[in-house]
Design a protein around this motif. Structure first.
Motif, PDB file in Angstrom:
ATOM      1  N   UNK A 115       0.819  -1.224   0.000  1.00 54.16           N
ATOM      2  CA  UNK A 115       0.000   0.000   0.000  1.00 54.16           C
ATOM      3  C   UNK A 115       0.848   1.268   0.000  1.00 54.16           C
ATOM      4  N   UNK A 116       2.150   1.118   0.205  1.00 55.16           N
ATOM      5  CA  UNK A 116       3.064   2.254   0.169  1.00 55.16           C
ATOM      6  C   UNK A 116       3.944   2.114  -1.061  1.00 55.16           C
ATOM      7  N   UNK A 117       3.840   3.079  -1.968  1.00 53.24           N
ATOM      8  CA  UNK A 117       4.565   3.034  -3.236  1.00 53.24           C
ATOM      9  C   UNK A 117       5.335   4.330  -3.446  1.00 53.24           C
ATOM     10  N   UNK A 118       6.322   4.269  -4.329  1.00 55.50           N
ATOM     11  CA  UNK A 118       7.147   5.440  -4.601  1.00 55.50           C
ATOM     12  C   UNK A 118       7.294   5.613  -6.104  1.00 55.50           C
ATOM     13  N   UNK A 119       7.274   6.868  -6.526  1.00 56.58           N
ATOM     14  CA  UNK A 119       7.601   7.233  -7.900  1.00 56.58           C
ATOM     15  C   UNK A 119       8.687   8.303  -7.841  1.00 56.58           C
ATOM     16  N   UNK A 120       9.701   8.135  -8.666  1.00 56.18           N
ATOM     17  CA  UNK A 120      10.783   9.111  -8.698  1.00 56.18           C
ATOM     18  C   UNK A 120      10.533  10.146  -9.785  1.00 56.18           C
ATOM     19  N   UNK A 121      10.805  11.406  -9.436  1.00 53.29           N
ATOM     20  CA  UNK A 121      10.666  12.511 -10.380  1.00 53.29           C
ATOM     21  C   UNK A 121      11.995  12.693 -11.104  1.00 53.29           C
ATOM     22  N   UNK A 122      11.971  13.114 -12.339  1.00 51.40           N
ATOM     23  CA  UNK A 122      10.769  13.353 -13.142  1.00 51.40           C
ATOM     24  C   UNK A 122      10.111  12.035 -13.522  1.00 51.40           C
ATOM     25  N   UNK A 123       8.827  12.100 -13.736  1.00 52.52           N
ATOM     26  CA  UNK A 123       8.075  10.885 -14.071  1.00 52.52           C
ATOM     27  C   UNK A 123       7.103  11.191 -15.186  1.00 52.52           C
ATOM     28  N   UNK A 124       6.694  10.168 -15.838  1.00 45.98           N
ATOM     29  CA  UNK A 124       5.651  10.315 -16.854  1.00 45.98           C
ATOM     30  C   UNK A 124       4.299  10.313 -16.142  1.00 45.98           C
ATOM     31  N   UNK A 125       3.424  11.197 -16.582  1.00 51.40           N
ATOM     32  CA  UNK A 125       2.085  11.273 -15.995  1.00 51.40           C
ATOM     33  C   UNK A 125       1.368   9.938 -16.156  1.00 51.40           C
ATOM     34  N   UNK A 126       1.592   9.254 -17.262  1.00 54.31           N
ATOM     35  CA  UNK A 126       0.938   7.959 -17.473  1.00 54.31           C
ATOM     36  C   UNK A 126       1.363   6.953 -16.401  1.00 54.31           C
ATOM     37  N   UNK A 127       2.594   7.046 -15.937  1.00 58.52           N
ATOM     38  CA  UNK A 127       3.066   6.152 -14.869  1.00 58.52           C
ATOM     39  C   UNK A 127       2.359   6.477 -13.554  1.00 58.52           C
ATOM     40  N   UNK A 128       2.182   7.766 -13.254  1.00 59.84           N
ATOM     41  CA  UNK A 128       1.456   8.169 -12.049  1.00 59.84           C
ATOM     42  C   UNK A 128       0.004   7.707 -12.128  1.00 59.84           C
ATOM     43  N   UNK A 129      -0.639   7.935 -13.268  1.00 59.13           N
ATOM     44  CA  UNK A 129      -2.034   7.517 -13.428  1.00 59.13           C
ATOM     45  C   UNK A 129      -2.187   6.011 -13.249  1.00 59.13           C
ATOM     46  N   UNK A 130      -1.249   5.243 -13.791  1.00 62.74           N
ATOM     47  CA  UNK A 130      -1.306   3.782 -13.646  1.00 62.74           C
ATOM     48  C   UNK A 130      -1.112   3.360 -12.195  1.00 62.74           C
ATOM     49  N   UNK A 131      -0.220   4.025 -11.479  1.00 61.01           N
ATOM     50  CA  UNK A 131       0.031   3.690 -10.074  1.00 61.01           C
ATOM     51  C   UNK A 131      -1.182   4.033  -9.222  1.00 61.01           C
ATOM     52  N   UNK A 132      -1.809   5.164  -9.455  1.00 57.74           N
ATOM     53  CA  UNK A 132      -3.023   5.547  -8.728  1.00 57.74           C
ATOM     54  C   UNK A 132      -4.113   4.500  -8.969  1.00 57.74           C
ATOM     55  N   UNK A 133      -4.335   4.174 -10.219  1.00 50.92           N
ATOM     56  CA  UNK A 133      -5.367   3.185 -10.565  1.00 50.92           C
ATOM     57  C   UNK A 133      -5.059   1.835  -9.903  1.00 50.92           C
ATOM     58  N   UNK A 134      -3.814   1.410  -9.949  1.00 54.93           N
ATOM     59  CA  UNK A 134      -3.409   0.136  -9.356  1.00 54.93           C
ATOM     60  C   UNK A 134      -3.706   0.104  -7.858  1.00 54.93           C
ATOM     61  N   UNK A 135      -3.339   1.147  -7.137  1.00 53.69           N
ATOM     62  CA  UNK A 135      -3.545   1.168  -5.699  1.00 53.69           C
ATOM     63  C   UNK A 135      -5.014   1.294  -5.318  1.00 53.69           C
ATOM     64  N   UNK A 136      -5.769   2.068  -6.064  1.00 55.25           N
ATOM     65  CA  UNK A 136      -7.189   2.213  -5.757  1.00 55.25           C
ATOM     66  C   UNK A 136      -7.987   0.947  -6.073  1.00 55.25           C
TER      67      UNK A 136
END
Length: 109
Positions: A84-105
């Motif tokens: 339930x705790x995830x990390x994304x390193x900047x800079x990042x692609x917005x598509x990667x953030x959107x996929x991570x949000x969807x995955x966790x939700x």
């Protein structure tokens, strides 16, 4: 912050706060949220300290995505194989953030 919120607002209800103390002083109820997206480096309190004190120690079951552009060692130590705790390193692609949000939700664990 505004760019990320603007993009995520297209699919989700988003509340944004300028810093953790503002949130704690003006809302403070994480139970009303399905997820937390936080930067590690913020004014007044880092993201890992905020999560440790306001989610983990209180036993809340809220997924968290940490964003970092610096040394991720504090985040990695806190995550400690918790899905339930995830990390994304900047800079990042917005598509990667959107996929991570969807995955966790969408992940019931």
């Amino acid at each position: 912050r505004e760019l990320v919120c603007g993009i995520l607002r297209e699919a989700y209800n988003i509340d944004a706060y300028p810093d953790p103390t503002f949130f704690l002083n003006n809302n403070g109820n994480l139970n009303t949220y399905d997820m937390l997206l936080t930067d590690e480096k913020m004014p007044y309190m880092c993201g890992t300290d905020f999560v440790r004190e306001n989610i983990i120690k209180k036993g809340l079951d809220i997924p968290v995505i940490f964003l970092t552009g610096g040394d991720p060692k504090n985040i990695i130590a806190l995550i400690n194989n918790n899905p339930k705790l995830q990390m994304l390193e900047k800079p990042m692609r917005i598509s990667k953030l959107e996929a991570k949000v969807k995955e966790l939700l969408n992940n019931p664990n």
